[in-house]
Design a protein around this motif. Structure first.
Motif, PDB file in Angstrom:
ATOM      1  N   ASN A  60      30.445 -16.209 -36.666  1.00 48.52           N
ATOM      2  CA  ASN A  60      29.923 -14.931 -37.153  1.00 48.52           C
ATOM      3  C   ASN A  60      30.255 -14.705 -38.620  1.00 48.52           C
ATOM      4  N   TYR A  61      31.312 -15.359 -39.147  1.00 50.39           N
ATOM      5  CA  TYR A  61      31.616 -15.266 -40.569  1.00 50.39           C
ATOM      6  C   TYR A  61      30.586 -16.012 -41.416  1.00 50.39           C
ATOM      7  N   ILE A  62      29.872 -16.950 -40.784  1.00 49.52           N
ATOM      8  CA  ILE A  62      28.902 -17.770 -41.515  1.00 49.52           C
ATOM      9  C   ILE A  62      27.497 -17.242 -41.349  1.00 49.52           C
ATOM     10  N   GLU A  63      27.123 -16.913 -40.104  1.00 45.86           N
ATOM     11  CA  GLU A  63      25.766 -16.458 -39.829  1.00 45.86           C
ATOM     12  C   GLU A  63      25.741 -15.728 -38.492  1.00 45.86           C
ATOM     13  N   ASP A  64      24.649 -15.058 -38.229  1.00 44.47           N
ATOM     14  CA  ASP A  64      24.450 -14.396 -36.944  1.00 44.47           C
ATOM     15  C   ASP A  64      24.404 -15.455 -35.835  1.00 44.47           C
ATOM     16  N   PRO A  65      25.244 -15.335 -34.812  1.00 45.65           N
ATOM     17  CA  PRO A  65      25.256 -16.355 -33.762  1.00 45.65           C
ATOM     18  C   PRO A  65      23.908 -16.546 -33.078  1.00 45.65           C
TER      19      PRO A  65
ATOM     20  N   ALA B 210      28.169 -24.434 -39.239  1.00 46.88           N
ATOM     21  CA  ALA B 210      27.673 -23.492 -38.238  1.00 46.88           C
ATOM     22  C   ALA B 210      26.991 -24.221 -37.083  1.00 46.88           C
ATOM     23  N   LEU B 211      26.192 -25.230 -37.416  1.00 48.81           N
ATOM     24  CA  LEU B 211      25.516 -26.006 -36.385  1.00 48.81           C
ATOM     25  C   LEU B 211      26.523 -26.706 -35.480  1.00 48.81           C
ATOM     26  N   ARG B 212      27.582 -27.240 -36.077  1.00 53.12           N
ATOM     27  CA  ARG B 212      28.604 -27.944 -35.300  1.00 53.12           C
ATOM     28  C   ARG B 212      29.393 -26.962 -34.425  1.00 53.12           C
ATOM     29  N   ILE B 213      29.672 -25.779 -34.943  1.00 54.77           N
ATOM     30  CA  ILE B 213      30.402 -24.780 -34.162  1.00 54.77           C
ATOM     31  C   ILE B 213      29.623 -24.411 -32.909  1.00 54.77           C
ATOM     32  N   ARG B 214      28.310 -24.307 -33.028  1.00 57.46           N
ATOM     33  CA  ARG B 214      27.491 -24.012 -31.860  1.00 57.46           C
ATOM     34  C   ARG B 214      27.670 -25.084 -30.783  1.00 57.46           C
ATOM     35  N   THR B 215      27.763 -26.332 -31.224  1.00 57.12           N
ATOM     36  CA  THR B 215      28.004 -27.426 -30.279  1.00 57.12           C
ATOM     37  C   THR B 215      29.355 -27.265 -29.595  1.00 57.12           C
TER      38      THR B 215
ATOM     39  N   LEU C 275      37.312 -25.225 -46.993  1.00 60.01           N
ATOM     40  CA  LEU C 275      37.030 -26.318 -47.931  1.00 60.01           C
ATOM     41  C   LEU C 275      35.574 -26.360 -48.389  1.00 60.01           C
ATOM     42  N   ASN C 276      34.691 -25.727 -47.657  1.00 59.16           N
ATOM     43  CA  ASN C 276      33.264 -25.837 -47.967  1.00 59.16           C
ATOM     44  C   ASN C 276      32.947 -25.425 -49.397  1.00 59.16           C
ATOM     45  N   ARG C 277      31.956 -26.159 -49.959  1.00 55.20           N
ATOM     46  CA  ARG C 277      31.615 -25.966 -51.368  1.00 55.20           C
ATOM     47  C   ARG C 277      30.205 -25.446 -51.573  1.00 55.20           C
ATOM     48  N   SER C 278      29.384 -25.393 -50.540  1.00 48.63           N
ATOM     49  CA  SER C 278      27.984 -25.008 -50.717  1.00 48.63           C
ATOM     50  C   SER C 278      27.457 -24.377 -49.442  1.00 48.63           C
ATOM     51  N   GLN C 279      26.319 -23.712 -49.573  1.00 53.85           N
ATOM     52  CA  GLN C 279      25.688 -23.104 -48.403  1.00 53.85           C
ATOM     53  C   GLN C 279      25.245 -24.169 -47.410  1.00 53.85           C
ATOM     54  N   GLU C 280      24.801 -25.313 -47.908  1.00 54.13           N
ATOM     55  CA  GLU C 280      24.406 -26.410 -47.009  1.00 54.13           C
ATOM     56  C   GLU C 280      25.576 -26.842 -46.130  1.00 54.13           C
ATOM     57  N   GLU C 281      26.762 -26.863 -46.687  1.00 51.67           N
ATOM     58  CA  GLU C 281      27.927 -27.253 -45.905  1.00 51.67           C
ATOM     59  C   GLU C 281      28.276 -26.187 -44.874  1.00 51.67           C
ATOM     60  N   PHE C 282      28.126 -24.922 -45.238  1.00 51.07           N
ATOM     61  CA  PHE C 282      28.340 -23.863 -44.253  1.00 51.07           C
ATOM     62  C   PHE C 282      27.305 -23.942 -43.138  1.00 51.07           C
ATOM     63  N   ASP C 283      26.066 -24.267 -43.480  1.00 54.47           N
ATOM     64  CA  ASP C 283      25.030 -24.416 -42.458  1.00 54.47           C
ATOM     65  C   ASP C 283      25.367 -25.556 -41.503  1.00 54.47           C
ATOM     66  N   ALA C 284      25.873 -26.664 -42.063  1.00 51.79           N
ATOM     67  CA  ALA C 284      26.255 -27.803 -41.231  1.00 51.79           C
ATOM     68  C   ALA C 284      27.413 -27.437 -40.302  1.00 51.79           C
TER      69      ALA C 284
ATOM     70  N   VAL D 121      40.481 -27.539 -37.027  1.00 52.51           N
ATOM     71  CA  VAL D 121      39.807 -28.300 -38.068  1.00 52.51           C
ATOM     72  C   VAL D 121      38.615 -27.519 -38.623  1.00 52.51           C
ATOM     73  N   CYS D 122      37.889 -26.834 -37.768  1.00 51.51           N
ATOM     74  CA  CYS D 122      36.748 -26.036 -38.232  1.00 51.51           C
ATOM     75  C   CYS D 122      37.198 -24.925 -39.173  1.00 51.51           C
ATOM     76  N   ASN D 123      38.356 -24.346 -38.908  1.00 54.89           N
ATOM     77  CA  ASN D 123      38.893 -23.337 -39.824  1.00 54.89           C
ATOM     78  C   ASN D 123      39.249 -23.948 -41.170  1.00 54.89           C
ATOM     79  N   LYS D 124      39.782 -25.172 -41.160  1.00 53.17           N
ATOM     80  CA  LYS D 124      40.064 -25.856 -42.418  1.00 53.17           C
ATOM     81  C   LYS D 124      38.768 -26.111 -43.185  1.00 53.17           C
ATOM     82  N   ALA D 125      37.744 -26.572 -42.460  1.00 56.98           N
ATOM     83  CA  ALA D 125      36.467 -26.863 -43.102  1.00 56.98           C
ATOM     84  C   ALA D 125      35.867 -25.610 -43.714  1.00 56.98           C
ATOM     85  N   TYR D 126      36.009 -24.485 -43.040  1.00 61.56           N
ATOM     86  CA  TYR D 126      35.496 -23.214 -43.582  1.00 61.56           C
ATOM     87  C   TYR D 126      36.104 -22.939 -44.957  1.00 61.56           C
TER      88      TYR D 126
END
Length: 334
Positions: free
Chosen positions: A283-288, A256-261, A245-254, A238-243
């Motif tokens: 790592n595709y979104i930000e530095d871990p 990324a936070l969930r992936i850490r969880t 589908l994302n439309r904005s940097q805010e969504e990528f930030d959200a 599902v996280c790969n699907k969301a990647y």
């Protein structure tokens, strides 16, 4: 009021202690225009015989008995293929609808614009005996929610955290069909459905307690920390699907936070290789960052932490779902 048909798709599996109350709660609805479709997923107890008895007493109910357990998503899709309703409820054979739930939800939904695809509400958690515990969202003395609940475009909120109580949802059938139903390759359905639907349709929160959700030790949500349960692998999909589908940097930030969880959950579940795959996606979104890299390092050490975490999680779950002295008169008398 218009009375569009509502399809209640009930999936059952080894619910012999609860299915009578669940189905009776559908039969007692104050809303008259309902079709009930029951799919038993190869129960090994007396669930199917109880379903058959209900269908004898309620001949309008439809019943499918699977020869083997096809999984929750596939079973729901079997019911969806038969559904004719404008609206659909995904109903588990151990939950309970209060008598006016469907009537109230239809009235609410019918007053929303067409771009609203899903509505959801509050719920009361009950245990195996039916004893009340906490509410999904905290409420005041009148039963009204005490916190701000996302509504409208909730896609970013869905990525950030779990906040929707799945069994409270009512969905437009057209929305589910446009998505191709539930993804049958997954172990569970809700996160995937929320991601794929909320990016295209609006969600609305209805501030009422309309459902009693049963919390049991063997509930699917409790299996996320069981090694090789498939839950976290489905989450990774599902996280790969969301990647995509994302439309904005805010969504990528959200995301990324969930992936850490989820990386932490993989560590606790000893899904070590999957944690590393989550880290690559992050790592595709930000530095871990150092804290996440430390968890991934511990994963590489393959430490046997699961037994300790499951012991802690079970004790915490009992604390959260235990009875807390709520006044539930406004719920049980509805």
């Amino acid at each position: 009021m218009k009375m569009p048909l509502v399809s209640v798709i009930c999936t059952t599996y080894n619910h012999e202690d609860f299915v009578d109350a669940a189905l009776a709660s559908v039969a007692r609805q104050t809303y008259p225009n309902i079709e009930l479709i029951i799919i038993d997923n190869a129960s090994t107890d007396s669930t199917l015989s109880r379903v058959d008895l209900f269908c004898q007493q309620n001949p309008h109910a439809q019943r499918i008995a699977n020869a083997w357990n096809k999984g929750l998503c596939s079973a729901f899709n079997q019911g969806l293929a038969l559904a004719q309703g404008k609206y659909v409820i995904d109903f588990s054979g151990d939950d309970i609808l209060i008598p006016s739930r469907i009537e109230r939800q239809v009235a609410f939904f019918e007053n929303l614009p067409e771009d609203y695809g899903v509505i959801f509400s509050n719920a009361l958690y009950i245990d195996a005996t039916g004893a009340p515990g906490r509410f999904h969202y905290p409420v005041d003395a009148t039963g009204r929610v005490q916190i701000q609940i996302p509504t409208g475009d909730v896609y970013k909120d869905v990525l950030e955290r779990y906040f929707i109580c799945t069994p409270t949802m009512m969905m437009r059938r057209s929305v589910i069909e446009a998505l191709g139903g539930y993804d049958e390759s997954l172990t569970y359905e809700d996160f995937d459905f929320w991601v794929r639907s909320s990016v295209r349709y609006m969600y609305a929160y209805q501030d009422e307690v309309l459902t009693h959700k049963r919390v049991l030790p063997e509930s699917l949500s409790g299996k996320v920390y069981q090694p090789r349960s498939g839950m976290l692998q489905s989450t990774f999909s599902v996280c790969n699907k969301a990647y995509d589908l994302n439309r904005s940097q805010e969504e990528f930030d959200a995301l990324a936070l969930r992936i850490r969880t989820f990386i932490r959950k993989c560590f606790y579940a000893q899904e070590f290789e999957l944690a590393i795959r989550f880290r690559h996606l992050l790592n595709y979104i930000e530095d871990p960052g150092l804290p996440t890299e430390l968890i991934v390092f511990l994963c590489r050490l393959r430490l046997p932490v699961n037994w300790a975490y499951r012991f802690y999680a079970q004790r915490w779950s009992k604390k959260l779902t235990g009875r807390r002295g709520f006044d539930v008169k406004f719920v049980t008398n509805s």
